[in-house]
Design a protein around this motif. Sequence first.
Motif, PDB file in Angstrom:
ATOM      1  N   GLY A  77      -5.917  25.845  27.778  1.00 46.82           N
ATOM      2  CA  GLY A  77      -7.270  26.249  28.150  1.00 46.82           C
ATOM      3  C   GLY A  77      -7.585  27.676  27.746  1.00 46.82           C
ATOM      4  O   GLY A  77      -8.644  27.953  27.189  1.00 46.82           O
ATOM      5  N   ILE A  78      -6.666  28.597  28.033  1.00 39.51           N
ATOM      6  CA  ILE A  78      -6.948  30.002  27.723  1.00 39.51           C
ATOM      7  C   ILE A  78      -6.815  30.301  26.226  1.00 39.51           C
ATOM      8  O   ILE A  78      -7.268  31.347  25.763  1.00 39.51           O
ATOM      9  CB  ILE A  78      -6.044  30.962  28.531  1.00 39.51           C
ATOM     10  N   PHE A  79      -6.210  29.357  25.491  1.00 39.10           N
ATOM     11  CA  PHE A  79      -6.153  29.507  24.034  1.00 39.10           C
ATOM     12  C   PHE A  79      -7.018  28.446  23.341  1.00 39.10           C
ATOM     13  O   PHE A  79      -6.777  28.114  22.180  1.00 39.10           O
ATOM     14  CB  PHE A  79      -4.716  29.424  23.529  1.00 39.10           C
ATOM     15  N   ALA A  80      -8.034  27.958  24.062  1.00 43.54           N
ATOM     16  CA  ALA A  80      -8.948  26.969  23.469  1.00 43.54           C
ATOM     17  C   ALA A  80      -9.631  27.570  22.245  1.00 43.54           C
ATOM     18  O   ALA A  80     -10.054  28.723  22.256  1.00 43.54           O
ATOM     19  CB  ALA A  80      -9.994  26.541  24.497  1.00 43.54           C
ATOM     20  N   GLY A  81      -9.731  26.762  21.203  1.00 43.47           N
ATOM     21  CA  GLY A  81     -10.362  27.240  19.982  1.00 43.47           C
ATOM     22  C   GLY A  81      -9.476  28.142  19.149  1.00 43.47           C
ATOM     23  O   GLY A  81      -9.958  28.807  18.222  1.00 43.47           O
ATOM     24  N   PHE A  82      -8.166  28.176  19.461  1.00 43.54           N
ATOM     25  CA  PHE A  82      -7.233  29.068  18.755  1.00 43.54           C
ATOM     26  C   PHE A  82      -7.243  28.822  17.246  1.00 43.54           C
ATOM     27  O   PHE A  82      -7.390  29.750  16.447  1.00 43.54           O
ATOM     28  CB  PHE A  82      -5.819  28.875  19.310  1.00 43.54           C
ATOM     29  N   VAL A  83      -7.099  27.558  16.850  1.00 41.77           N
ATOM     30  CA  VAL A  83      -7.005  27.233  15.417  1.00 41.77           C
ATOM     31  C   VAL A  83      -8.291  27.580  14.666  1.00 41.77           C
ATOM     32  O   VAL A  83      -8.244  28.287  13.654  1.00 41.77           O
ATOM     33  CB  VAL A  83      -6.618  25.752  15.204  1.00 41.77           C
ATOM     34  N   PRO A  84      -9.483  27.108  15.132  1.00 36.46           N
ATOM     35  CA  PRO A  84     -10.694  27.493  14.393  1.00 36.46           C
ATOM     36  C   PRO A  84     -10.976  28.989  14.428  1.00 36.46           C
ATOM     37  O   PRO A  84     -11.495  29.549  13.464  1.00 36.46           O
ATOM     38  CB  PRO A  84     -11.815  26.700  15.074  1.00 36.46           C
ATOM     39  N   ARG A  85     -10.613  29.662  15.537  1.00 31.55           N
ATOM     40  CA  ARG A  85     -10.841  31.114  15.605  1.00 31.55           C
ATOM     41  C   ARG A  85      -9.970  31.847  14.589  1.00 31.55           C
ATOM     42  O   ARG A  85     -10.456  32.715  13.851  1.00 31.55           O
ATOM     43  CB  ARG A  85     -10.557  31.634  17.015  1.00 31.55           C
ATOM     44  N   VAL A  86      -8.678  31.495  14.548  1.00 32.27           N
ATOM     45  CA  VAL A  86      -7.775  32.152  13.599  1.00 32.27           C
ATOM     46  C   VAL A  86      -8.187  31.812  12.165  1.00 32.27           C
ATOM     47  O   VAL A  86      -8.208  32.692  11.288  1.00 32.27           O
ATOM     48  CB  VAL A  86      -6.314  31.750  13.861  1.00 32.27           C
ATOM     49  N   LEU A  87      -8.534  30.540  11.933  1.00 30.02           N
ATOM     50  CA  LEU A  87      -8.980  30.132  10.593  1.00 30.02           C
ATOM     51  C   LEU A  87     -10.251  30.865  10.197  1.00 30.02           C
ATOM     52  O   LEU A  87     -10.364  31.393   9.073  1.00 30.02           O
ATOM     53  CB  LEU A  87      -9.214  28.615  10.569  1.00 30.02           C
ATOM     54  N   TRP A  88     -11.208  30.914  11.120  1.00 30.43           N
ATOM     55  CA  TRP A  88     -12.499  31.560  10.870  1.00 30.43           C
ATOM     56  C   TRP A  88     -12.320  33.042  10.553  1.00 30.43           C
ATOM     57  O   TRP A  88     -12.874  33.550   9.573  1.00 30.43           O
ATOM     58  CB  TRP A  88     -13.390  31.370  12.107  1.00 30.43           C
ATOM     59  N   ILE A  89     -11.518  33.740  11.346  1.00 28.77           N
ATOM     60  CA  ILE A  89     -11.375  35.184  11.144  1.00 28.77           C
ATOM     61  C   ILE A  89     -10.445  35.492   9.985  1.00 28.77           C
ATOM     62  O   ILE A  89     -10.620  36.509   9.301  1.00 28.77           O
ATOM     63  CB  ILE A  89     -10.924  35.862  12.450  1.00 28.77           C
ATOM     64  N   THR A  90      -9.465  34.628   9.703  1.00 29.77           N
ATOM     65  CA  THR A  90      -8.618  34.836   8.526  1.00 29.77           C
ATOM     66  C   THR A  90      -9.447  34.697   7.254  1.00 29.77           C
ATOM     67  O   THR A  90      -9.423  35.575   6.379  1.00 29.77           O
ATOM     68  CB  THR A  90      -7.459  33.822   8.501  1.00 29.77           C
ATOM     69  N   LEU A  91     -10.199  33.599   7.152  1.00 31.33           N
ATOM     70  CA  LEU A  91     -11.085  33.425   6.001  1.00 31.33           C
ATOM     71  C   LEU A  91     -12.177  34.486   5.989  1.00 31.33           C
ATOM     72  O   LEU A  91     -12.511  35.045   4.937  1.00 31.33           O
ATOM     73  CB  LEU A  91     -11.716  32.031   6.028  1.00 31.33           C
ATOM     74  N   GLY A  92     -12.711  34.755   7.184  1.00 34.16           N
ATOM     75  CA  GLY A  92     -13.760  35.764   7.289  1.00 34.16           C
ATOM     76  C   GLY A  92     -13.256  37.144   6.899  1.00 34.16           C
ATOM     77  O   GLY A  92     -13.967  37.920   6.249  1.00 34.16           O
ATOM     78  N   GLY A  93     -12.016  37.465   7.303  1.00 33.28           N
ATOM     79  CA  GLY A  93     -11.437  38.755   6.940  1.00 33.28           C
ATOM     80  C   GLY A  93     -11.290  38.890   5.434  1.00 33.28           C
ATOM     81  O   GLY A  93     -11.566  39.952   4.865  1.00 33.28           O
ATOM     82  N   ALA A  94     -10.863  37.805   4.795  1.00 33.96           N
ATOM     83  CA  ALA A  94     -10.714  37.828   3.338  1.00 33.96           C
ATOM     84  C   ALA A  94     -12.067  38.051   2.668  1.00 33.96           C
ATOM     85  O   ALA A  94     -12.210  38.914   1.780  1.00 33.96           O
ATOM     86  CB  ALA A  94     -10.090  36.520   2.854  1.00 33.96           C
ATOM     87  N   ILE A  95     -13.076  37.281   3.090  1.00 32.39           N
ATOM     88  CA  ILE A  95     -14.404  37.410   2.482  1.00 32.39           C
ATOM     89  C   ILE A  95     -15.029  38.759   2.835  1.00 32.39           C
ATOM     90  O   ILE A  95     -15.552  39.475   1.976  1.00 32.39           O
ATOM     91  CB  ILE A  95     -15.322  36.262   2.946  1.00 32.39           C
TER      92      ILE A  95
END
Length: 285
Positions: free
Chosen positions: A249-267
């Motif tokens: 519960g407290i790590f809900a959305g972990f995968v999309p958040r990490v994916l989003w910010i990893t890709l977002g950080g690159a862009i």
Amino acid sequence: MTTLEAAPQSAADYVYWSSLISGGVAGLVVDVVLFPIDTIKTRLQSERGFIRSGGFRGIYKGLAPAAAGSAPTAALFFCTYDGLKSHLGSLASKSQQPYVHMASAACAEIVACLIRVPVEIAKQRRQALPIKYNTSSMQILYHALKTEGIRRGLYRGFGTTIMREVPFSFIQFPLWEYFKLNWTSVTGTALTPVSVAICGAVAGGIAAGLTTPLDVVKTRIMLADRAEASGTNAFRILCGIYRERGVRGIFAGFVPRVLWITLGGAIFFGFYDLTSRILSSDDTK
């Protein structure tokens, strides 16, 4: 007046305008390109749950406020960050530079949140509303202002957002600066916009994973109705989520958040560096 005569002449002016334009371009590109991942993350963190919040349908709901707010938010952040880094960096020793990056990033996040929080309110409520509701972003903001006022409506979750963003920046920006500083010595290649993008992706992914619980709390506060939001605090909400759903519960959305910010950080950092280089080359002509 010619273009060259109108251009900023001092180093401080150049840092300001370069940060303003580069940050705005980078922020807009990231938010538009990766918006569907952000929607999925928000719905996973919603108290309604992923399916009741819309599932995979309407994943571009809330794009308008995100696109409208991304450029000024990112521009304001980088103007503050680069300005403070330039000023404080000249006063600090080499060993103190990581602290300069942390302090600059923290101040920049607080300033940027003046725009980011109302945008997040409109965006996340649009993202989490069931598909049958077609409330516009402006209607959401107007309703929040009319029924709850500025502090509890438009700026609800301001403190929690800062509580998420400051630790995030404490991790991300010193790592990004460190990776850039050591890129050439480790890889033997010159620092390019692509390598800057890689440094930003790795730094962002690490920071995103570690701060996911704070993001969950921020989302819950922003999505809560007026009655639920009154009298709540971040620690109590986090404890309640843990009792209901445990660590998942407290790590809900972990995968999309990490994916989003990893890709977002690159862009984001790639476009930021590329735009800065283009502006720098134009300025020298």
